[in-house]
Structure formats: C-alpha cells, structure tokens
Scaffold this active site. Sequence first.
Site, PDB file in Angstrom:
ATOM      1  CE  LYS A   1      -1.256 -65.218  23.336  1.00  0.00           C
ATOM      2  NZ  LYS A   1      -2.361 -65.872  22.613  1.00  0.00           N
ATOM      3  CG  ASN A   2       0.447 -67.442  19.846  1.00  0.00           C
ATOM      4  OD1 ASN A   2      -0.366 -67.311  20.759  1.00  0.00           O
ATOM      5  ND2 ASN A   2       0.545 -66.595  18.844  1.00  0.00           N
TER       6      ASN A   2
ATOM      7  NE  ARG B   1     -11.118 -67.706  17.418  1.00  0.00           N
ATOM      8  CZ  ARG B   1     -12.241 -68.098  16.848  1.00  0.00           C
ATOM      9  NH1 ARG B   1     -13.380 -67.629  17.273  1.00  0.00           N
ATOM     10  NH2 ARG B   1     -12.228 -68.944  15.842  1.00  0.00           N
TER      11      ARG B   1
ATOM     12  CB  CYS C   1     -12.565 -63.049  18.539  1.00  0.00           C
ATOM     13  SG  CYS C   1     -11.142 -62.998  17.483  1.00  0.00           S
TER      14      CYS C   1
ATOM     15  NE  ARG D   1      -9.027 -65.864  15.290  1.00  0.00           N
ATOM     16  CZ  ARG D   1      -8.139 -65.753  16.264  1.00  0.00           C
ATOM     17  NH1 ARG D   1      -8.303 -64.872  17.204  1.00  0.00           N
ATOM     18  NH2 ARG D   1      -7.077 -66.516  16.290  1.00  0.00           N
TER      19      ARG D   1
ATOM     20  CG  ASP E   1      -0.161 -62.741  16.369  1.00  0.00           C
ATOM     21  OD1 ASP E   1      -1.297 -62.387  16.022  1.00  0.00           O
ATOM     22  OD2 ASP E   1       0.079 -63.845  16.898  1.00  0.00           O
TER      23      ASP E   1
ATOM     24  CB  ILE F   1      -3.427 -63.649   8.540  1.00  0.00           C
ATOM     25  CG1 ILE F   1      -1.998 -63.829   8.033  1.00  0.00           C
ATOM     26  CG2 ILE F   1      -3.871 -64.858   9.368  1.00  0.00           C
ATOM     27  CD1 ILE F   1      -1.748 -65.058   7.206  1.00  0.00           C
TER      28      ILE F   1
ATOM     29  NE  ARG G   1      -6.657 -63.579  25.829  1.00  0.00           N
ATOM     30  CZ  ARG G   1      -7.449 -64.050  24.904  1.00  0.00           C
ATOM     31  NH1 ARG G   1      -8.398 -63.297  24.410  1.00  0.00           N
ATOM     32  NH2 ARG G   1      -7.312 -65.284  24.461  1.00  0.00           N
TER      33      ARG G   1
HETATM   34  C1  UD1 Z   1      -3.531 -67.022  13.392  1.00  0.00           C
HETATM   35  C2  UD1 Z   1      -2.178 -66.709  12.772  1.00  0.00           C
HETATM   36  C3  UD1 Z   1      -1.146 -66.854  13.860  1.00  0.00           C
HETATM   37  C4  UD1 Z   1      -1.542 -65.934  15.017  1.00  0.00           C
HETATM   38  C5  UD1 Z   1      -2.974 -66.159  15.495  1.00  0.00           C
HETATM   39  C6  UD1 Z   1      -3.455 -65.128  16.505  1.00  0.00           C
HETATM   40  C7  UD1 Z   1      -1.238 -67.279  10.574  1.00  0.00           C
HETATM   41  C8  UD1 Z   1      -1.195 -68.265   9.466  1.00  0.00           C
HETATM   42  N1  UD1 Z   1      -1.949 -67.617  11.661  1.00  0.00           N
HETATM   43  O1  UD1 Z   1      -3.476 -68.340  13.897  1.00  0.00           O
HETATM   44  O2  UD1 Z   1       0.126 -66.538  13.380  1.00  0.00           O
HETATM   45  O3  UD1 Z   1      -0.681 -66.108  16.094  1.00  0.00           O
HETATM   46  O4  UD1 Z   1      -3.837 -66.094  14.390  1.00  0.00           O
HETATM   47  O5  UD1 Z   1      -3.476 -63.870  15.939  1.00  0.00           O
HETATM   48  O6  UD1 Z   1      -0.629 -66.235  10.504  1.00  0.00           O
HETATM   49  N2  UD1 Z   1      -9.293 -70.313   9.012  1.00  0.00           N
HETATM   50  C9  UD1 Z   1     -10.434 -70.838   8.428  1.00  0.00           C
HETATM   51  N3  UD1 Z   1     -10.943 -72.003   8.943  1.00  0.00           N
HETATM   52  C10 UD1 Z   1     -10.383 -72.641   9.987  1.00  0.00           C
HETATM   53  C11 UD1 Z   1      -9.216 -72.099  10.579  1.00  0.00           C
HETATM   54  C12 UD1 Z   1      -8.702 -70.939  10.057  1.00  0.00           C
HETATM   55  O7  UD1 Z   1     -10.979 -70.282   7.498  1.00  0.00           O
HETATM   56  O8  UD1 Z   1     -10.900 -73.692  10.412  1.00  0.00           O
HETATM   57  C13 UD1 Z   1      -8.706 -69.063   8.473  1.00  0.00           C
HETATM   58  C14 UD1 Z   1      -8.669 -67.938   9.470  1.00  0.00           C
HETATM   59  O9  UD1 Z   1      -9.887 -67.221   9.515  1.00  0.00           O
HETATM   60  C15 UD1 Z   1      -7.520 -67.101   8.937  1.00  0.00           C
HETATM   61  C16 UD1 Z   1      -6.561 -68.146   8.395  1.00  0.00           C
HETATM   62  O10 UD1 Z   1      -7.346 -69.299   8.181  1.00  0.00           O
HETATM   63  O11 UD1 Z   1      -7.937 -66.265   7.887  1.00  0.00           O
HETATM   64  C17 UD1 Z   1      -5.425 -68.495   9.313  1.00  0.00           C
HETATM   65  O12 UD1 Z   1      -5.995 -68.920  10.535  1.00  0.00           O
HETATM   66  P1  UD1 Z   1      -5.222 -69.785  11.601  1.00  0.00           P
HETATM   67  O13 UD1 Z   1      -3.771 -69.809  11.305  1.00  0.00           O
HETATM   68  O14 UD1 Z   1      -5.904 -71.065  11.820  1.00  0.00           O
HETATM   69  O15 UD1 Z   1      -5.539 -68.939  12.837  1.00  0.00           O
HETATM   70  P2  UD1 Z   1      -4.839 -69.125  14.166  1.00  0.00           P
HETATM   71  O16 UD1 Z   1      -4.434 -70.497  14.469  1.00  0.00           O
HETATM   72  O17 UD1 Z   1      -5.695 -68.392  15.132  1.00  0.00           O
END
Ligand code: UD1
Length: 429
Positions: free
Chosen positions: A22-23, A96, A120, A125, A314, A336, A406
Amino acid sequence: MDYLLIKGPAVLDGTVAVSGSKNAALPMLVASILSKKFVQITNLPRLSDIDFTLKLLVELGGNVRMIRENNSISANIEFKDTAHCVAPYDLVRKMRSSILVMGPLLARYGHVTVSMPGGCAIGARPVDLHEMIMRKLGADIDVSDGNFVVKCKKLKGSEIVFPFVSVGATQAAMMTAVLAKGTTVLKNVSTEPETVETGHMLNKMGAKIHGLGTENLIIDGADSDTLPGTGDPIPVIPDRIEAGTYAIAAAATGGKVRITNAIPGHLEILIYNLRESGVKVDVGDNHFTVDAGSVKSIKPVDIITAPYPGFPTDLQAQWMSYMCIADGISTIDEQIFKNRYIHVGELMRLGARVKLSGTVATVLGNRKLKGAPVMATDLRASASLVIAGLVADGQTEVHRVYHIDRGYERIDEKLLSLGAEIERLREGD
Ligand code: UD1
C-alpha cells in the site's frame, strides 16, 4: 459496518502470500501525474486506500482504467495537458497521503490548491516539510481557508536538507524536483523501500534521480513540462508491513507460517528481533518461514522505532501484542510518532499490562490474554488487536474493521486459510 469475530487461541499454520505494498502503491499512483504517456501500474493491492487514490486521480482529471486480476488490480492512468488541480478537504481528510499530489500537479501544471490535512489518530502529523519543499523549489504558497494555494511558472532546482527523515516529504521532494530546471540536492532522505521504489518508477518514466537507497539524492531536473513516460508495466513491491504482521502473528500464536511473495531483505530488523525472541526464521529469496512450534517461552526483546532500516513504526503495535505474552518485561520506544500508543487502552481490555512514560512503553509480559470486544482506532492498531485476539482465550470482537481494510487485503480470509477461527460479521447481526 463490519466487525471481526475471532475465537482464540489459534495456532497459525500454512502459507500466506503477501499483497502489493500500500505504502509504495500510493506515491507510485500519484507519480503517474508527471508522465506524458499513460502509465500502467500492476500488483496493486485490493484495498480501500487504493480505490480512494484512484478516485482522487479521476477527480483531478486523470483518465483511469482499472483491470481486476485474480488477486490484484492493475491501473492504467493518463494525465493530459489540462487537469483540475484542486484536492479539496473532503478528499484530503479521508487520506493524508493525498497531500502528495501537491508536488506533481504544481510541477506539471504550474498551480495547485490542496487542502491541509489535519491531525489523525496517531498524532499531529504536521506537513511543514512539504511546504518547505515547495518554497525551496521556488513556488509561492499562500494559506487560505485551510488550503495551500501554490503557484510557480517554472520550478528551480535547489538544495534541501531535511532536519529529520520523512518518508512523505522525501517522496514529495522527488516528485516535484524531477521537473525543475537544474539540479536539486536532497540531504537526509528516506531510504524506505517504498521511497526507493517510487524513485525507480520516476527514473523509468525518464527522471534522473541519482543515489536512490542512500541518504542523499541528486536530481537532474527534466526542464520540461512532463516526463517522457514508459509504456512498460510497473509492478508494486510486496508489502513488508503486511508480511511482518503475519510473521509476528505466527510467532505469537506458536505457529509455523511460510510467507511468500515477500522480500525478506526489507524486514531484516524484524527477522533479527523474532530470532532474538527465540523463534526460528528460515529465509529464502522471495519467501521466509517463521516457526515458533517448539518455543516454550518467548524472550522479551526491546525495540526502538526508527526510519528504515530501523524497526518500522508500522509494526510497533503488532510487536507490543507479541511482547504481552513474552516471558518478562520489555520496552518499546516510539520515535517516529511520539503518541502512537492509542492501541494500548484496547490491548489492556484483553488483559495486557503496559505502562506509558513519554515515548516509552513498558510491556509487562507473562499475560494470559482473554477475549473481549475491542475497537480498532487506526490501521496498525487494528492489526495488533487482531494478533492479540488470535492469542487470547475466548471470543474477541474487533469493531470498526474499516481501519484494517485500508491496509490489509482480505485479512480474515488469509487468517482463515492459516487455520484461525475468524469471521467477518455485520454490526447488528
Ligand atoms: C510515516 C513513517 C512510515 C509509515 C507512515 C504511516 C517513518 C520515517 N515514516 O510516514 O514508515 O509508513 O508514517 O504510519 O517511519 N513530519 C513533520 N513535518 C512534515 C512531515 C513529517 O514534522 O512535513 C514528522 C512526522 O510528524 C513524523 C516524522 O516526521 O514525526 C516522520 O513522518 P513521515 O515519514 O513524513 O510520515 P509518513 O510519510 O506518514
């Protein structure tokens, strides 16, 4: 609304095939916006998040044709010279990752309006890094009515140093910079397989991204409105989180499960930790077998979640369910998403004992879990409840199962084929 009824304890036994990731699929579908030709993506998992993303692409003006195959879907996607560059709140709030359309639409069409996603279940996030990327590449961003309104005639390559690793931000930066004028250097990027795969897809479409799989990327911008595209089908890689979830479920139930269509190399840390807990894991090229049949007592193993190749956030919730029945105390440090412990309250209803202090959860093992009705709160939390339900004595009902749909394709059918007593029922039945 559906719920899952699980009668435990189960001992999982058999073979399970992993679906497409999915990701990886979500950014790959979005990357198709950049192509001059139609793009064909295969091995898409049959999941509500995929249906949703395809609907979003149609809403944006994409021509989408879905081909249903036996166990997966293929999609042919074509974006012409005009598009409807608006992703409204109603769509973005449901998923998202919709924010990812911002970069490709801006890069190709010069303007885009995307609603800002809110928080969420797993935390606040923020999307500040996404905003920073657009600005660094030369775009003007206004925030108005909860939307990013972004414009730029022609993006310009730049150097972007990420303060920490973000999967979403890395993917956004790659998909935006490939059409910028000149060179972009990205430092401290995600090396998650899903990101690398998206990069490979962009390169097949004609992008020039160097350094995929390392911490720094150099992107030579295409200096045109589109990537030339590829007529070749692009398959989605196997889902390492789904594979890892079945691996943990096999270990927790004292079972023996062969996991096929997998890339074991994407799960090295999990396989290492499973072995540390006393379970036997045999690894092949595209399969691996978890054998916990002769395990008398599960050793507690501490984990810290981290960007790849660290322990995936995850799989944190699923690992917690497993550690509840380990022979002693273990800790989990969630680095994370610092508050990603929403599953703890529900696991406690099944008899788990977990103490939370900041980012650290201390799991008091040796629990005899007992079935109870529980509520799924997010995708991976639901998976942890299913594992706990398989382990627990008696009946567990996992409500709000749409969360699990999902991200896990036919989880009830797959677990049934491994010998679990599991049924999907309708609320009120
Ligand atoms: C993250 C996980 C991913 C997982 C997904 C859903 C990591 C590095 N990423 O990806 O493995 O599949 O959640 O659970 O393990 N952040 C900010 N500002 C931004 C974007 C991110 O502060 O603009 C922070 C987030 O709050 C978080 C960290 O950065 O603490 C990592 O976020 P990110 O990897 O971007 O989140 P996802 O892409 O959703």
